[in-house]
Design a protein around this motif. Structure first.
Motif, PDB file in Angstrom:
ATOM      1  N   GLY A  40       0.826  -1.192   0.000  1.00 13.92           N
ATOM      2  CA  GLY A  40       0.000   0.000   0.000  1.00 13.92           C
ATOM      3  C   GLY A  40       0.861   1.243   0.000  1.00 13.92           C
ATOM      4  N   GLN A  41       0.240   2.373  -0.226  1.00  8.63           N
ATOM      5  CA  GLN A  41       0.951   3.643  -0.246  1.00  8.63           C
ATOM      6  C   GLN A  41       1.548   3.959   1.119  1.00  8.63           C
ATOM      7  OE1 GLN A  41      -2.087   6.456  -1.296  1.00  8.63           O
ATOM      8  NE2 GLN A  41      -2.216   5.792  -3.436  1.00  8.63           N
ATOM      9  N   SER A  44      -0.612   4.321   4.516  1.00  7.64           N
ATOM     10  CA  SER A  44      -1.844   3.530   4.381  1.00  7.64           C
ATOM     11  C   SER A  44      -2.155   2.709   5.628  1.00  7.64           C
ATOM     12  CB  SER A  44      -1.741   2.602   3.173  1.00  7.64           C
ATOM     13  OG  SER A  44      -0.665   1.697   3.307  1.00  7.64           O
ATOM     14  N   LYS A  46       0.228   0.306   7.010  1.00  6.74           N
ATOM     15  CA  LYS A  46       0.935  -0.985   7.022  1.00  6.74           C
ATOM     16  C   LYS A  46       1.728  -1.182   8.314  1.00  6.74           C
ATOM     17  CE  LYS A  46       3.358  -0.147   3.310  1.00  6.74           C
ATOM     18  NZ  LYS A  46       2.919   1.269   3.111  1.00  6.74           N
ATOM     19  N   HIS A 198       7.270  -2.472  -0.781  1.00  9.77           N
ATOM     20  CA  HIS A 198       6.802  -1.711  -1.945  1.00  9.77           C
ATOM     21  C   HIS A 198       7.205  -2.409  -3.242  1.00  9.77           C
ATOM     22  CE1 HIS A 198       6.437   1.676   0.947  1.00  9.77           C
ATOM     23  NE2 HIS A 198       5.472   2.055   0.115  1.00  9.77           N
ATOM     24  N   VAL A 212      -3.797  -5.669   0.664  1.00 12.90           N
ATOM     25  CA  VAL A 212      -3.653  -4.331   0.087  1.00 12.90           C
ATOM     26  C   VAL A 212      -4.342  -3.329   1.005  1.00 12.90           C
ATOM     27  CG1 VAL A 212      -4.051  -2.870  -1.919  1.00 12.90           C
ATOM     28  CG2 VAL A 212      -3.641  -5.330  -2.226  1.00 12.90           C
ATOM     29  N   MET A 213      -3.605  -2.268   1.417  1.00 14.97           N
ATOM     30  CA  MET A 213      -4.155  -1.298   2.347  1.00 14.97           C
ATOM     31  C   MET A 213      -4.213   0.087   1.732  1.00 14.97           C
ATOM     32  SD  MET A 213      -2.742  -2.404   6.078  1.00 14.97           S
ATOM     33  CE  MET A 213      -3.957  -1.308   6.790  1.00 14.97           C
ATOM     34  N   LEU A 214      -5.228   0.851   2.142  1.00 15.51           N
ATOM     35  CA  LEU A 214      -5.374   2.237   1.721  1.00 15.51           C
ATOM     36  C   LEU A 214      -6.139   2.992   2.805  1.00 15.51           C
ATOM     37  CD1 LEU A 214      -5.045   4.369  -0.569  1.00 15.51           C
ATOM     38  CD2 LEU A 214      -7.320   3.687  -1.366  1.00 15.51           C
ATOM     39  N   HIS A 215      -5.528   4.085   3.267  1.00 19.54           N
ATOM     40  CA  HIS A 215      -6.168   4.941   4.276  1.00 19.54           C
ATOM     41  C   HIS A 215      -6.660   4.159   5.483  1.00 19.54           C
ATOM     42  CE1 HIS A 215      -5.764   7.966   1.260  1.00 19.54           C
ATOM     43  NE2 HIS A 215      -6.810   7.587   0.538  1.00 19.54           N
ATOM     44  N   ALA A 218      -8.415  -2.270   4.752  1.00 23.62           N
ATOM     45  CA  ALA A 218      -7.983  -3.371   3.896  1.00 23.62           C
ATOM     46  C   ALA A 218      -8.832  -3.357   2.636  1.00 23.62           C
ATOM     47  CB  ALA A 218      -8.118  -4.694   4.632  1.00 23.62           C
ATOM     48  N   LEU A 219      -8.203  -3.073   1.490  1.00 20.89           N
ATOM     49  CA  LEU A 219      -8.931  -3.081   0.230  1.00 20.89           C
ATOM     50  C   LEU A 219      -9.184  -4.489  -0.265  1.00 20.89           C
ATOM     51  CD1 LEU A 219      -7.382  -0.191  -1.909  1.00 20.89           C
ATOM     52  CD2 LEU A 219      -9.453  -0.177  -0.509  1.00 20.89           C
TER      53      LEU A 219
END
Length: 221
Positions: A40-41, A44, A46, A198, A212-215, A218-219
């Motif tokens: 993830g970004q 995010s 992690k 990354h 996968v993580m975002l903000h 867990a996406l």
């Protein structure tokens, strides 16, 4: 092999700022033979997530269990016998005067007999190609070597679960290949692995499961 997963996360929430969640509603199950990548970004969530696996952070909401142990109530000492955590910045985990002492510190702190400490240190020095640096001061080594030493110090404790935050950052291609071969070997020997990275090519080549993580959410997993 038993039925207890290495990690079981349900509804995990965490906040650094009361008004903004750093993690929200995270669910994750890692089998005891799992090999997980978390991607993830930057920002995010992690690192915030993996700090819950060894008790560096405790859930604000939900629960985290490691081999059936509730991390909300377990002591750091109890969790350190199960989970080995290598920081993203190797300098956060290096403080002894020699590489050999660095590798011996964890097992000694866990109360291992002297003979087992010596055996583990020598084996880990050999596995990581650090025999010639056993008497060197870790703080004076190159960044790449400090990273190897910090990971070796975790491996020397023989934890059931290895949690590695960007373990290949700052390493050349040859050293990355050697390190990943070691990590793959530890997985084959029965260790569960959690890898924050990354490097999506590395993830595709080595890991069995991807979160996968975002903000802070867990996406996909």
């Amino acid at each position: 092999m038993g039925n207890t997963p290495a990690i079981r996360v349900r509804g995990l929430g965490y906040r650094y700022d009361p008004l903004e969640p750093a993690l929200e509603g995270i669910d994750l199950t890692l089998p005891e033979d799992g090999y997980l990548a978390i991607v993830g970004q930057n920002g995010s969530g992690k690192t915030t997530l993996i700090k819950h696996f060894n008790g560096l952070l405790r859930p604000v909401a939900g629960s985290v269990h490691v081999y059936g142990v509730d991390t909300a109530s377990a002591t750091v000492g109890t969790l350190s016998r199960l989970v080995g955590y290598a920081f993203q910045n190797p300098d956060h985990g290096i403080f002894c005067s020699t590489v050999q002492e660095e590798l011996a510190f964890g097992p000694r702190n866990l109360g291992w007999p002297a003979a087992e400490i010596t055996s583990s240190v020598q084996e880990t020095l050999q596995d990581f190609g650090l025999q010639g640096l056993a008497g060197a001061a870790p703080a004076l080594l190159s960044y790449g070597l400090r990273r190897l030493v910090s990971i070796a110090a975790v491996v020397a404790m023989r934890p059931r679960l290895l949690v590695l935050d960007e373990p290949t950052a700052g390493l050349d291609a040859c050293t990355i290949d050697e390190l990943m071969a070691l990590i793959d070997g530890l997985h084959a020997a029965g260790h569960a692995i959690v890898l924050v990275s990354h490097d999506l090519q590395l993830v595709a080549e080595h890991c069995r499961q991807v979160l996968v993580m975002l903000h802070g959410r867990a996406l996909a997993v």
